[in-house]
Design a protein around this motif. Structure first.
Motif, PDB file in Angstrom:
ATOM      1  N   ALA A 121       0.845  -1.191   0.000  1.00  0.00           N
ATOM      2  CA  ALA A 121       0.000   0.000   0.000  1.00  0.00           C
ATOM      3  C   ALA A 121       0.878   1.238   0.000  1.00  0.00           C
ATOM      4  O   ALA A 121       2.091   1.176   0.272  1.00  0.00           O
ATOM      5  CB  ALA A 121      -0.922   0.003   1.217  1.00  0.00           C
ATOM      6  N   GLU A 122       0.270   2.352  -0.307  1.00  0.00           N
ATOM      7  CA  GLU A 122       0.967   3.643  -0.298  1.00  0.00           C
ATOM      8  C   GLU A 122       0.241   4.563   0.661  1.00  0.00           C
ATOM      9  O   GLU A 122      -0.883   4.984   0.412  1.00  0.00           O
ATOM     10  CB  GLU A 122       1.010   4.256  -1.703  1.00  0.00           C
ATOM     11  CG  GLU A 122       1.868   5.512  -1.774  1.00  0.00           C
ATOM     12  CD  GLU A 122       2.013   6.029  -3.205  1.00  0.00           C
ATOM     13  OE1 GLU A 122       2.714   7.030  -3.400  1.00  0.00           O
ATOM     14  OE2 GLU A 122       1.406   5.424  -4.117  1.00  0.00           O
ATOM     15  N   ILE A 123       0.877   4.870   1.786  1.00  0.00           N
ATOM     16  CA  ILE A 123       0.314   5.705   2.831  1.00  0.00           C
ATOM     17  C   ILE A 123       1.183   6.942   2.967  1.00  0.00           C
ATOM     18  O   ILE A 123       2.389   6.845   3.217  1.00  0.00           O
ATOM     19  CB  ILE A 123       0.247   4.952   4.177  1.00  0.00           C
ATOM     20  CG1 ILE A 123      -0.484   3.617   4.006  1.00  0.00           C
ATOM     21  CG2 ILE A 123      -0.434   5.816   5.228  1.00  0.00           C
ATOM     22  CD1 ILE A 123      -1.930   3.738   3.589  1.00  0.00           C
ATOM     23  N   ASP A 124       0.578   8.112   2.789  1.00  0.00           N
ATOM     24  CA  ASP A 124       1.303   9.379   2.885  1.00  0.00           C
ATOM     25  C   ASP A 124       2.539   9.384   1.993  1.00  0.00           C
ATOM     26  O   ASP A 124       3.648   9.740   2.417  1.00  0.00           O
ATOM     27  CB  ASP A 124       1.706   9.663   4.340  1.00  0.00           C
ATOM     28  CG  ASP A 124       0.499   9.861   5.233  1.00  0.00           C
ATOM     29  OD1 ASP A 124      -0.555  10.224   4.702  1.00  0.00           O
ATOM     30  OD2 ASP A 124       0.612   9.641   6.449  1.00  0.00           O
ATOM     31  N   ASN A 125       2.348   8.938   0.738  1.00  0.00           N
ATOM     32  CA  ASN A 125       3.407   8.905  -0.270  1.00  0.00           C
ATOM     33  C   ASN A 125       4.570   7.997   0.123  1.00  0.00           C
ATOM     34  O   ASN A 125       5.689   8.169  -0.354  1.00  0.00           O
ATOM     35  CB  ASN A 125       3.934  10.319  -0.545  1.00  0.00           C
ATOM     36  CG  ASN A 125       2.870  11.235  -1.100  1.00  0.00           C
ATOM     37  OD1 ASN A 125       2.010  10.806  -1.881  1.00  0.00           O
ATOM     38  ND2 ASN A 125       2.889  12.497  -0.700  1.00  0.00           N
ATOM     39  N   GLU A 126       4.307   7.037   0.969  1.00  0.00           N
ATOM     40  CA  GLU A 126       5.331   6.071   1.364  1.00  0.00           C
ATOM     41  C   GLU A 126       4.785   4.665   1.150  1.00  0.00           C
ATOM     42  O   GLU A 126       3.699   4.332   1.635  1.00  0.00           O
ATOM     43  CB  GLU A 126       5.715   6.262   2.832  1.00  0.00           C
ATOM     44  CG  GLU A 126       6.794   5.304   3.301  1.00  0.00           C
ATOM     45  CD  GLU A 126       7.151   5.512   4.759  1.00  0.00           C
ATOM     46  OE1 GLU A 126       8.005   4.758   5.262  1.00  0.00           O
ATOM     47  OE2 GLU A 126       6.570   6.409   5.390  1.00  0.00           O
ATOM     48  N   ARG A 127       5.538   3.873   0.433  1.00  0.00           N
ATOM     49  CA  ARG A 127       5.103   2.510   0.126  1.00  0.00           C
ATOM     50  C   ARG A 127       5.452   1.589   1.296  1.00  0.00           C
ATOM     51  O   ARG A 127       6.597   1.542   1.746  1.00  0.00           O
ATOM     52  CB  ARG A 127       5.766   2.014  -1.150  1.00  0.00           C
ATOM     53  CG  ARG A 127       5.299   0.622  -1.578  1.00  0.00           C
ATOM     54  CD  ARG A 127       5.754   0.294  -2.970  1.00  0.00           C
ATOM     55  NE  ARG A 127       5.158   1.197  -3.953  1.00  0.00           N
ATOM     56  CZ  ARG A 127       5.294   1.052  -5.273  1.00  0.00           C
ATOM     57  NH1 ARG A 127       6.002   0.045  -5.760  1.00  0.00           N
ATOM     58  NH2 ARG A 127       4.745   1.918  -6.092  1.00  0.00           N
ATOM     59  N   ILE A 128       4.454   0.882   1.772  1.00  0.00           N
ATOM     60  CA  ILE A 128       4.643  -0.013   2.909  1.00  0.00           C
ATOM     61  C   ILE A 128       4.000  -1.355   2.583  1.00  0.00           C
ATOM     62  O   ILE A 128       3.170  -1.471   1.677  1.00  0.00           O
ATOM     63  CB  ILE A 128       4.012   0.549   4.205  1.00  0.00           C
ATOM     64  CG1 ILE A 128       2.494   0.715   4.028  1.00  0.00           C
ATOM     65  CG2 ILE A 128       4.653   1.857   4.598  1.00  0.00           C
ATOM     66  CD1 ILE A 128       1.779   1.111   5.286  1.00  0.00           C
ATOM     67  N   GLY A 129       4.417  -2.370   3.319  1.00  0.00           N
ATOM     68  CA  GLY A 129       3.808  -3.682   3.206  1.00  0.00           C
ATOM     69  C   GLY A 129       2.843  -3.915   4.356  1.00  0.00           C
ATOM     70  O   GLY A 129       3.164  -3.636   5.510  1.00  0.00           O
TER      71      GLY A 129
END
Length: 348
Positions: free
Chosen positions: A52-60
């Protein structure tokens, strides 16, 4: 992790979470998936991994599904769930202690648990609580009056308290009216208060107020440079008196000519007021939920529980549910709290 009784809507909610959090097709990278963590073959918990992309940061993000809770075997289920949560914590702790960490290891630590509550079961629990209050329900052990079942819901909250953050969520918000939903939220929150439970206590939001007030204003600089100028016990009273005087003088002057710039005392007053971002008072989460369309009675609704609407499984191309009289949109803040849930948990 998503938990709840059978037929409460856990699987539908997990599928909707996967859809809403997943990256759009043009941002997905066709790479080999990260290595799976070792799971026992007989484990009752199944994982769903997505990026996912949360606050322009890609996370798992790893979403854990769990078997439906049953009242007659909930003790055994909670024991297994607590063991599973602790094992995930041990995996995270072991990985953090490594000098050289393995690349691409998937983070399966359970940071949050969603407790899904079926409104139909809540209504039956409230009815049973009323019979108990009126003396028509006999039970040796006292039950906590309200919408939460002491032998199921409250037992889950007590068992997981201290291990992770548990957020109660009312599912199937499209099956109840607006006033009915407001009644369920207030009743559940009253049950939590009577049981002396605060689902967000583990977050330590009350401690943020002290850490956020670390900025030094002009008065703090004077105290550092001249520590003996003011007495620590009397300077607050003196400044308050000066502020009150300045405010009374400014109110008189404002009748004659409007002020163009704030006075120094007014600036001092503003700087001494505590910052209220990410801060909870003693009333915990009794915050208003938004527009009058959500709460037509005008009363304040508690922050928890939240409400959700899962899309129709028979209409996979539509995010929502179609009815002859209208459309239930899970992304509409007037229909449910999914947007607030997504922003609060995955962003803030």
């Amino acid at each position: 992790m998503v938990i709840g009784a059978k037929n409460c809507g856990k699987t539908s909610f997990i599928n909707f979470l996967r859809t809403s959090l997943a990256l759009p097709p043009h941002k997905r990278v066709q790479t080999s998936p990260p290595p799976r963590t070792t799971e026992h073959a007989h484990s009752a918990f199944t994982s769903h991994y997505l990026e996912a992309e949360i606050d322009n940061e890609r996370i798992g993000v790893t979403l854990w599904d769990s078997p439906g809770l049953e009242k007659n075997v909930v003790d055994l289920q909670l024991r297994e769930m607590a063991t599973f949560l602790e094992s995930k914590f041990e995996d995270t702790f072991t990985e953090e202690q490594k000098v050289v960490r393995a690349p691409g290891v998937r983070d399966t630590h359970v940071h949050c648990v969603f407790l899904i509550l079926d409104p139909n079961r809540l209504d039956s629990t409230i009815a049973s609580s009323r019979r108990h209050t009126n003396g028509k329900y006999s039970n040796d052990q006292p039950r906590v009056s309200g919408g939460l079942d002491e032998q199921l819901d409250l037992q889950v909250l007590k068992a997981l308290q201290g291990k992770t953050t548990v957020i109660p969520i009312i599912s199937k918000a499209d099956t109840v009216t607006t006033v009915h939903m407001a009644y369920l939220k207030k009743t559940i929150w009253e049950s939590l208060k009577q049981a002396k439970l605060d689902p967000l206590e583990a977050l330590g939001l009350d401690d943020d107020s002290s850490s956020d007030s670390g900025s030094m204003d002009e008065r703090d600089d004077n105290d550092v440079q001249h520590p003996d100028t003011f007495d620590k016990h009397d300077d607050s009273d003196i400044i308050n008196d000066l502020i009150d005087r300045s405010e009374s003088e400014e109110s008189q002057n404002s009748l004659e000519s409007p002020a163009t710039t704030p006075s120094p005392m007014q600036v001092a007053k503003d700087t001494h007021q505590p910052r209220t971002s990410h801060q909870r008072s003693s009333s915990a989460m009794s915050l208003t939920i938004g527009s009058a369309a959500i709460n037509p009675t005008g009363d304040e609704l508690p922050y928890l529980p939240l409400s959700i609407i899962s899309p129709d499984i028979y209409d996979p191309d539509t995010i929502g549910r179609r009815f002859p009289w209208g459309f239930a949109d899970p992304l509409n803040a007037n229909h449910c709290d999914f947007i607030r849930l997504k922003e609060s948990v995955f962003s803030e």
